[in-house]
Every structure is written in C-alpha cells, then in structure tokens.
Write a protein that holds these residues in place. Structure first.
Motif, PDB file in Angstrom:
ATOM      1  N   GLY A 295      35.345  36.702  30.331  1.00  0.00           N
ATOM      2  CA  GLY A 295      36.354  36.823  29.456  1.00  0.00           C
ATOM      3  C   GLY A 295      37.158  38.233  29.857  1.00  0.00           C
ATOM      4  N   ARG A 296      36.456  39.179  30.695  1.00  0.00           N
ATOM      5  CA  ARG A 296      36.781  40.521  30.837  1.00  0.00           C
ATOM      6  C   ARG A 296      37.842  40.476  31.724  1.00  0.00           C
ATOM      7  NH1 ARG A 296      30.611  43.030  32.008  1.00  0.00           N
ATOM      8  NH2 ARG A 296      29.945  42.483  29.985  1.00  0.00           N
ATOM      9  N   VAL A 297      38.668  41.503  31.877  1.00  0.00           N
ATOM     10  CA  VAL A 297      39.790  41.856  32.678  1.00  0.00           C
ATOM     11  C   VAL A 297      39.429  43.121  33.379  1.00  0.00           C
ATOM     12  CG1 VAL A 297      42.232  42.145  33.251  1.00  0.00           C
ATOM     13  CG2 VAL A 297      41.405  40.255  31.830  1.00  0.00           C
ATOM     14  N   HIS A 298      39.360  43.341  34.624  1.00  0.00           N
ATOM     15  CA  HIS A 298      39.258  44.713  34.985  1.00  0.00           C
ATOM     16  C   HIS A 298      40.187  45.490  35.815  1.00  0.00           C
ATOM     17  CE1 HIS A 298      35.581  42.206  34.889  1.00  0.00           C
ATOM     18  NE2 HIS A 298      34.720  43.140  34.701  1.00  0.00           N
ATOM     19  N   ALA A 299      41.368  45.025  35.933  1.00  0.00           N
ATOM     20  CA  ALA A 299      42.416  45.542  36.837  1.00  0.00           C
ATOM     21  C   ALA A 299      43.665  45.238  35.829  1.00  0.00           C
ATOM     22  CB  ALA A 299      42.441  45.197  38.073  1.00  0.00           C
ATOM     23  N   PRO A 300      44.617  46.302  35.833  1.00  0.00           N
ATOM     24  CA  PRO A 300      45.878  46.070  35.005  1.00  0.00           C
ATOM     25  C   PRO A 300      46.747  45.173  35.560  1.00  0.00           C
ATOM     26  CG  PRO A 300      46.022  48.414  36.111  1.00  0.00           C
ATOM     27  CD  PRO A 300      44.591  47.704  36.178  1.00  0.00           C
ATOM     28  N   THR A 301      46.542  44.788  36.860  1.00  0.00           N
ATOM     29  CA  THR A 301      47.510  43.860  37.591  1.00  0.00           C
ATOM     30  C   THR A 301      46.847  42.507  37.522  1.00  0.00           C
ATOM     31  OG1 THR A 301      46.239  44.292  39.619  1.00  0.00           O
ATOM     32  CG2 THR A 301      48.213  45.672  39.379  1.00  0.00           C
ATOM     33  N   THR A 302      45.745  42.223  37.130  1.00  0.00           N
ATOM     34  CA  THR A 302      45.122  40.671  37.010  1.00  0.00           C
ATOM     35  C   THR A 302      45.905  39.865  36.505  1.00  0.00           C
ATOM     36  OG1 THR A 302      42.829  41.668  37.186  1.00  0.00           O
ATOM     37  CG2 THR A 302      43.037  39.547  36.419  1.00  0.00           C
ATOM     38  N   ALA A 303      46.418  39.885  35.067  1.00  0.00           N
ATOM     39  CA  ALA A 303      47.195  38.822  34.613  1.00  0.00           C
ATOM     40  C   ALA A 303      48.669  38.629  35.331  1.00  0.00           C
ATOM     41  CB  ALA A 303      47.674  39.364  33.209  1.00  0.00           C
ATOM     42  N   LEU A 304      49.053  39.783  35.983  1.00  0.00           N
ATOM     43  CA  LEU A 304      50.291  39.250  36.807  1.00  0.00           C
ATOM     44  C   LEU A 304      49.861  38.725  37.926  1.00  0.00           C
ATOM     45  CD1 LEU A 304      53.365  40.175  36.729  1.00  0.00           C
ATOM     46  CD2 LEU A 304      52.842  42.345  37.785  1.00  0.00           C
ATOM     47  N   LEU A 305      48.927  39.016  38.663  1.00  0.00           N
ATOM     48  CA  LEU A 305      48.369  38.272  39.959  1.00  0.00           C
ATOM     49  C   LEU A 305      48.164  36.876  39.448  1.00  0.00           C
ATOM     50  CD1 LEU A 305      46.573  41.297  41.773  1.00  0.00           C
ATOM     51  CD2 LEU A 305      48.968  40.089  42.388  1.00  0.00           C
ATOM     52  N   MET A 306      47.545  36.635  38.692  1.00  0.00           N
ATOM     53  CA  MET A 306      47.065  35.279  38.262  1.00  0.00           C
ATOM     54  C   MET A 306      48.475  34.775  37.953  1.00  0.00           C
ATOM     55  SD  MET A 306      43.938  35.842  35.389  1.00  0.00           S
ATOM     56  CE  MET A 306      43.706  34.030  35.151  1.00  0.00           C
ATOM     57  N   ALA A 307      49.440  34.769  37.308  1.00  0.00           N
ATOM     58  CA  ALA A 307      50.571  34.385  37.203  1.00  0.00           C
ATOM     59  C   ALA A 307      51.285  33.950  38.620  1.00  0.00           C
ATOM     60  CB  ALA A 307      51.546  35.314  36.274  1.00  0.00           C
ATOM     61  N   PHE A 308      51.177  35.030  39.521  1.00  0.00           N
ATOM     62  CA  PHE A 308      51.865  34.916  40.701  1.00  0.00           C
ATOM     63  C   PHE A 308      51.131  33.636  41.483  1.00  0.00           C
ATOM     64  CE2 PHE A 308      53.141  37.306  44.729  1.00  0.00           C
ATOM     65  CZ  PHE A 308      54.088  36.702  44.902  1.00  0.00           C
ATOM     66  N   HIS A 309      49.935  33.479  41.355  1.00  0.00           N
ATOM     67  CA  HIS A 309      49.011  32.384  42.250  1.00  0.00           C
ATOM     68  C   HIS A 309      49.658  31.070  41.359  1.00  0.00           C
ATOM     69  CE1 HIS A 309      46.404  34.368  44.941  1.00  0.00           C
ATOM     70  NE2 HIS A 309      46.146  35.432  44.008  1.00  0.00           N
ATOM     71  N   GLU A 310      49.647  31.140  40.071  1.00  0.00           N
ATOM     72  CA  GLU A 310      50.236  29.876  39.582  1.00  0.00           C
ATOM     73  C   GLU A 310      51.548  29.553  39.911  1.00  0.00           C
ATOM     74  OE1 GLU A 310      50.642  28.097  35.155  1.00  0.00           O
ATOM     75  OE2 GLU A 310      49.928  29.978  35.165  1.00  0.00           O
ATOM     76  N   ALA A 311      52.591  30.692  40.180  1.00  0.00           N
ATOM     77  CA  ALA A 311      53.755  30.205  40.446  1.00  0.00           C
ATOM     78  C   ALA A 311      53.914  29.714  42.114  1.00  0.00           C
ATOM     79  CB  ALA A 311      54.642  31.319  40.303  1.00  0.00           C
ATOM     80  N   LEU A 312      52.992  30.426  42.870  1.00  0.00           N
ATOM     81  CA  LEU A 312      52.858  29.967  44.189  1.00  0.00           C
ATOM     82  C   LEU A 312      52.193  28.736  44.512  1.00  0.00           C
ATOM     83  CD1 LEU A 312      51.692  33.467  45.951  1.00  0.00           C
ATOM     84  CD2 LEU A 312      53.877  32.544  46.013  1.00  0.00           C
TER      85      LEU A 312
END
Length: 756
Positions: A295-312
């Motif tokens: 459940g941890r997030v280690h980088a501030p860009t993680t949520a954004l990159l996860m959304a990007f992968h979902e969009a791609l």
C-alpha cells in the motif's frame, strides 16, 4: 445542526454490523477536541456505516451533519470530515452507476435507493466543495479538490473553477490534483471534454509551466482522449520525467552501490517483540506485512505514471519504453514503484518481456535490500518468464551467502532476510539448484521454513537432501490442534512434487494421525500426496481402503482416488463412484471417473444427468435474469469425464458443452483446452476458439496469482492441438508449399479416450 442528531430515528436504520443507533455517537466524536476520540469515531464510522465503501441509509442520513461540521471553522479536523464526505459521495455515485436504476437489494429482499439519493444530495451541495477547495487550510483544499469533478454538474462552471484553482495553488500536490480532477470532470460530463482537452494541450506545450504539471497534462489528456496518443507522446513524457526526477549526489550513488560483490552494510533493525499471547504463524505475519508494504507509494510521480499506463493500455511498446525508463531511474522510489507496475504489465499482457525482466533483475542490489526484495518477489511471480533474470538471482543469492553471511536466510536484518529468502524462492522456481543451500539452512534451522517448503518442490533433482528434512517437519505437525496449520498441505504438496517414495511411510503415518484426530482436510491432503506415488505407495493400501467407507464424502472421494492410483483395479473403485456422484458438484469423484476411463462406463448415465441438469439450471438462470452465477465448473468437469470414458461416442455432447463454457467463462480455459487436447481430431470444430486463444493479447485469468504459469500452459496446449490438427505444410523442391496440403492420418490416429 449537530444538536439535531436526536431528531433522526437512527435505530430504524442499519449498517454493516447491526442497528445504526451508534452513528450519532460517532458523529459527535468526530467533533471532539480529543484527537484520540476523533480518530476512533472516524475509524468506527468507516468500519460500519461506510464499511468497505458501502452507503447505507444511516450513511446518507449522516451527510447533512457532516456538511455542518465541514462548514464550521471550529471543527477540529475539517479535512478528515471533507475527505469522508468525498468518499461517501464517490462510492455512492459509483454504486448508483453500477446498478443502473440505483436500486440495491438487501439480502432480505428489501430495496434501497440510498446510493442514488446520496449522490443527488452530494450534487445538490456541490458548491460547498468550491468553498472547501478555496479554504485557507491546505489539507481541506487537498481533500476537497477532487469533489469539484464529481459533484459539480455545470460543466462550464466546473471548468472555470478548476482553471482558477490551478492558478491560485502553489503546492505541487494540490496543483496535480487540479489537473487530475479536470480529467475526471471531462470523463463524467461530455460538455467539459473539449475545453478540458484544449487546456491540457496548452499546459503540456507551455515551456513556462513546471515539468510535473506538463507531465500531468500529457497523462490526463491521454486519459480523456486516447486517440491523442501518438509516437511523440511517450518520448515527451520520458523527457519530462527526467526533468522531474531528482539526480542523486555522488555520495548517494556511492552509498547505493551496484557492485554485487560488495556486502550489505545495513545495521540490523530492531524488530518488535512478538506477543506471546498472539501466537501468529510466520506466514500470516508476513502476509499482513506484505499488505501494508504494497500500500506504500515511494515516489511523487507514481500515481501519475499508473494513470498513464492505464491510459496507454494495449500500446505495449510505449509502456515497455516508459517502464524501462522508470526501472533505470536514478531515483530509488521511482525504481521501486516501477517494479510492481512492470509485474502488472507482464502478468496481464502476453509478449516478449525479456528486456523488462532483465531490468527487474538489475534491481537486485545487495546494498538496497528493500528494493531487491520487491524485485525478487516480482520475479518469483513470473514463473518461466523470469528466466532472463536467472543469473541475476543466482548472483544475488551467492553474494549474500559468500560476501555477506553464509546463513543469510536467517539474517538479523529483516529487509536483508526477506530479500534473500524471496530471491531464493524465485531461483528455486526456475528449478535452479543454486537455491538449495539456503533452503537446507531454512529446513535445518526452522527459520521461516514455511517459505522454504513451498520452494522445495521445484527441485526434484535434490530430493535426496530435501525429502528427509521435509519428513522431519511433517512429523512435527500436531494433529490434535483444531487447525494443524498451513504447513501440512505445503509439506505434502512438496513431498509429492519431489517424488521420492521414501516419503510414503511418513505420509501414511500423517494420514493415520489426521484420521485419529478427525482432521478430514489434512487427511485429504495426505491421501492426495500418497496417490501421487501410484503403485510405489502400495504399502499404504491397508490405511487407504477403510477410508473409502468414511462418513465424510470428501474423505471418501480422496480415498477412492488414492485407491485407484495405488491399485488401478476398476472392479474395486467403479462401484464406489455411484454413491460419490450423488453429489453432482463432487468434482473429485467426477475427475476420478474420467481418470479411470472406459472401465467407468457404468457411471456414464449419471454424468450425462449431471451435465444436462447443470445446462438446464444455467439456462433457467439466464432466462430469469437470476443473480445466481452459472456453474461453469460442473460443466467442464462432467464434460471432460464423459469424453475420457466414452470417447467419440460422447463428442456430440461434450464438444458443444466445452465450447460454450469456454466462451461464457474464460477462467475455464486451462481445463477446457486440456480436454480438447485429449480429444484429438474430434476437437476440430473448436479450432477457431483455439486459434483465437493463441492470438489474444491478454493472459487468461490474470487476477490469479498463478496467472503466468497457467497462461503459458494454455498457450503450449493450444499450439500442440494446432500442430496435431494442422501439421506444417511440406515444401516442394521448387521451395513452394506442397499442394497436397496438411498431412493427416497418422498424426490424428489413436486420439480417443485418455490412455492410462
């Protein structure tokens, strides 16, 4: 308004755990000056009145009081109240959309429109979120911003508010939330799509805007308009990601260290003293620790990159390039979070993932045990696809055992210990004997032996060393306990996979002890393991035979199955099947009939009855719109047994059943194609489905932890069937294709019932 709580008939409502008369106390507690009281009140409300996100009548009745608290500047923790309001509204809207008309039925048959009504109530108060999003308290603003996209129904107004908020905010977290919320709004309200997309494009192209906002605009434009993604999108995103990512100092690079020959210099961390009264098994404690860790997030860009992968989505080349950048990032947090994203891609999509697997292997750094553990865990889930990282795993394990400490499996440092163990397990999963020394250490010392037991079965070449140790652990099982524990089934499974008949006496003793203490589940596991040895376990017959008359039907079934494997005497086992098949979902008995094959012909009428009855029940459910799920598995097991017993005479019944159930429930694919493989030429009408199964980009059953291994098995079986039914065309001397076409005959001969 909080004084009006008594005007509501809370006792007439309910929540997850009974009458809702405790809700007003929780609402009062949320406004308490005592932080501990507030925390407990919020926890209790989330746990019962908003249990797992659900929205009850009492939840809806709480909304006006929560708004009153959020509006009152004197409320001690307004951000938590606003966050709760947003959660209630978001979940209510999602459930109302899912159920269509918004009507949800309780188990007692009563209907409720709480989701629909709560959504309407939240949108009536949408302007309140405009005020919260402009609050002086950044925590309140952060909790409220996403509500602008969900609760404002005037698209023009909402777009304008969000544009203003981006200009007014100075905090990067809040600014990123604004951009994300604009995308949520555009996805919900069609009228917001064009202005939102134009805004995203302007932000993404502006050189005066911060790189993280430009990246967010690029990502959320892709979410709202997937057709806008082109060959420049991902390279642009990678360039922006490089601008955002902090560059570590030379000292940090030196500290991290990528030299596999250098030992970890981490100081042992103090571990919490175990509670002697808790008596929590190691595997359960590890499971809870994994839940917290994942459940941890280690980088501030993680949520954004996860959304990007979902969009791609299916743009695998783009996603691979992006993940490669993430896995090579100089920022440890970015690399760490990329490991899970990479595993998700590989377990969901077929393709050549060699490059990504090797990059995960590169994360096995002896001086970064925390990240190495995540990499090893990911590789362990990839089955044979982890092969490109084999040498990286072996180097990591060897480095620990030589340069760090020979008993790294029991390291006093929890991160090092976990990383080493997971790397050993992943290496063993590839059948690599270099994992053996650590497994022997685990089994000899007992330290986290549960993890070693699961891995041991992958090394049958080391059975001579592993079997005696597993037998010792098997003998330590206390069958007098109500729950003998996780270890028993794991041990019997490992011994079965190792295939050393020296385990048979110990398994027989374990079976005897389980029966004596009426531990039917563990007795079944012992019987299954004994059965795997076939005639080599004939010494267990005196223990197995009486169990075919046990009262417990599952135990009788397991005993009958073991009796067949040990003796292969149909005249003894087939008469037992009639009683076992009275239970039409007794898959063990159905499968046993199939394994016996043609000699089990006397039970064919019963199997046809089971199959026809299930087809009729499924049809009735579909016609009535019943919420009861169709039983695909009964159809699969019964159809396969019919073929294995009756062969071609049953094809007219079996083949349509298999094709239909595969179409309706793709989680049955592995069992269906296994039967089609046994059917030989009779499976020819299913060739279109088999060919489609090979070319589909998604893996089967990707939500299951063993999805990769299962999907690889399905692919292999489908190719085998196609090769048999469509052998390669032979080339003429002129280099063309033989006009005679595919050679058949011998390749199709002899494919009737399964041979034993």
């Amino acid at each position: 308004m909080i004084n009006d709580l008594e005007s509501v008939d809370w006792a007439s409502m309910g929540h997850a755990y009974g009458p809702a008369d405790d809700v007003p106390g929780w609402l009062l507690g949320m406004a308490s000056a005592d932080a501990k009281v507030r925390d407990k009140a919020f926890s209790d409300f989330y746990g019962a009145a908003h249990h797992q996100g659900d929205v009850y009548l009492c939840t809806m009745a709480s909304v006006p009081f929560l708004f009153a608290m959020a509006d009152d500047p004197a409320t001690p923790d307004r951000a938590a109240v606003v966050a709760l309001l947003f959660s209630i509204g978001r979940e209510a809207a999602a459930r109302a959309d899912f159920h269509g008309d918004g009507l949800v039925y309780a188990p007692d048959g009563t209907g409720s429109t709480a989701h629909l009504d709560t959504t309407a109530l939240m949108r009536e108060r949408g302007e309140a979120f405009v005020a919260y999003a402009s609050d002086a308290d950044s925590l309140v603003r952060g909790a409220a911003i996403k509500g602008l996209g969900l609760f404002l129904n005037d698209a023009e107004r909402a777009v304008a508010v969000l544009r203003d908020r981006l200009n007014a905010e100075s905090g990067i977290r809040e600014r990123l939330l604004v951009v994300e919320t604009m995308a949520d709004l555009a996805l919900r309200l069609p009228a917001a799509q064009i202005p939102a997309r134009e805004w995203f494009e302007a932000l993404a192209d502006s050189v005066t805007v911060d790189a993280d906002i430009r990246l967010a605009a690029l990502v959320h434009r892709a979410r709202c308009a997937p057709e806008s993604v082109d060959d420049r999108t991902v390279p642009t995103a990678i360039g922006l990601l490089r601008q955002i990512t902090p560059t570590p100092s030379p000292e940090e690079n030196k500290e991290e260290g990528r030299d596999a020959s250098r030992p970890c210099t981490c100081e042992p961390e103090p571990e919490p003293e175990p509670d002697p009264d808790a008596n929590v098994p190691g595997y359960i404690a590890a499971a809870f620790a994994d839940l917290e860790r994942h459940g941890r997030v280690h980088a501030p860009t993680t949520a954004l990159l996860m959304a990007f992968h979902e969009a791609l989505d299916a743009r695998l080349d783009d996603r691979t390039a992006l993940l490669a950048e993430q896995l090579r990032s100089p920022d440890p947090g970015t690399r760490y979070d990329a490991i899970d994203m990479t595993r998700d891609l590989i377990t969901a999509w077929r393709g050549d993932h060699t490059r990504l697997v090797r990059l995960i292997g590169d994360c096995l750094l002896p001086r970064d045990a925390y990240t190495a553990a995540a990499a090893a865990e990911a590789l362990g889930s990839l089955a044979a696809l982890a092969e490109p990282a084999r040498e990286a795993l072996a180097a990591y394990v060897t480095a620990h055992r030589t340069a760090h400490r020979t008993d790294a499996w029991s390291s006093p440092h929890p991160d090092v210990r976990r990383a080493h163990q997971l790397a050993v397990v992943a290496l063993a999963g590839l059948g690599d004997e270099r994992a053996l020394p650590s497994l022997l250490t685990a089994l000899d010392t007992g330290t986290d032996a549960w993890r070693a037991v699961n891995a041991a079965g992958h090394l049958p070449q080391a059975a001579a060393e592993l079997t005696p140790r597993l037998i010792r652990h098997l003998a330590d099982i206390d069958h007098s306990r109500e729950q003998p524990g996780f270890g028993f089934t794991a041990l019997t499974t490992a011994l079965s996979r190792l295939g050393d008949p020296a385990a048979v006496p110990a398994l027989t003793d374990a079976l005897r002890a389980a029966v004596r203490h009426e531990q039917w589940h563990t007795a079944q596991a012992a019987l299954k393991a004994i059965a795997s040895f076939g005639a080599r376990a004939s010494s267990a017959l005196d223990m197995v035979r009486p169990l075919t008359e046990a009262d417990n039907v599952d135990l009788r079934t397991a005993a009958a199955s073991a009796l067949w494997e040990l003796e292969r005497r149909p005249e003894t086992v087939v008469p037992l099947l009639n009683g076992l098949l009275e239970h039409h979902r007794n898959f063990g008995a159905i499968d046993l009939a199939g394994r016996i094959g043609p000699p089990a012909a006397p039970v064919l009428p019963r199997l046809r009855q089971i199959l026809a009855g299930q087809v009729e029940e499924n049809t009735r459910n579909e016609q009535n719109g019943s919420a009861v799920l169709n039983d695909s598995w009964t159809l699969v097991h019964a159809a396969a047994a019919l073929w294995d017993i009756g062969g071609n005479s049953q094809a007219i019944t079996v083949l349509p059943a298999l094709r239909d159930v595969w179409k309706d429930n793709d989680s049955t694919a592995r069992d269906v194609v296994a039967c089609l493989d046994r059917m030989g030429p009779a499976a020819r009408p299913a060739l279109p489905q088999i060919q489609a199964a090979l070319v589909q980009p998604h893996r089967y059953d990707q939500r299951w932890s063993g999805a990769v291994a299962s999907d690889l098995n399905i692919e292999h079986t489908c190719r085998t069937i196609l090769t048999r039914l469509h052998p390669p065309r032979t080339c003429t001397r002129q280099g063309g294709v033989d006009p005679a076409g595919p050679v058949r005959g011998a390749a199709e001969a002899g494919h009737g019932p399964r041979r034993r």
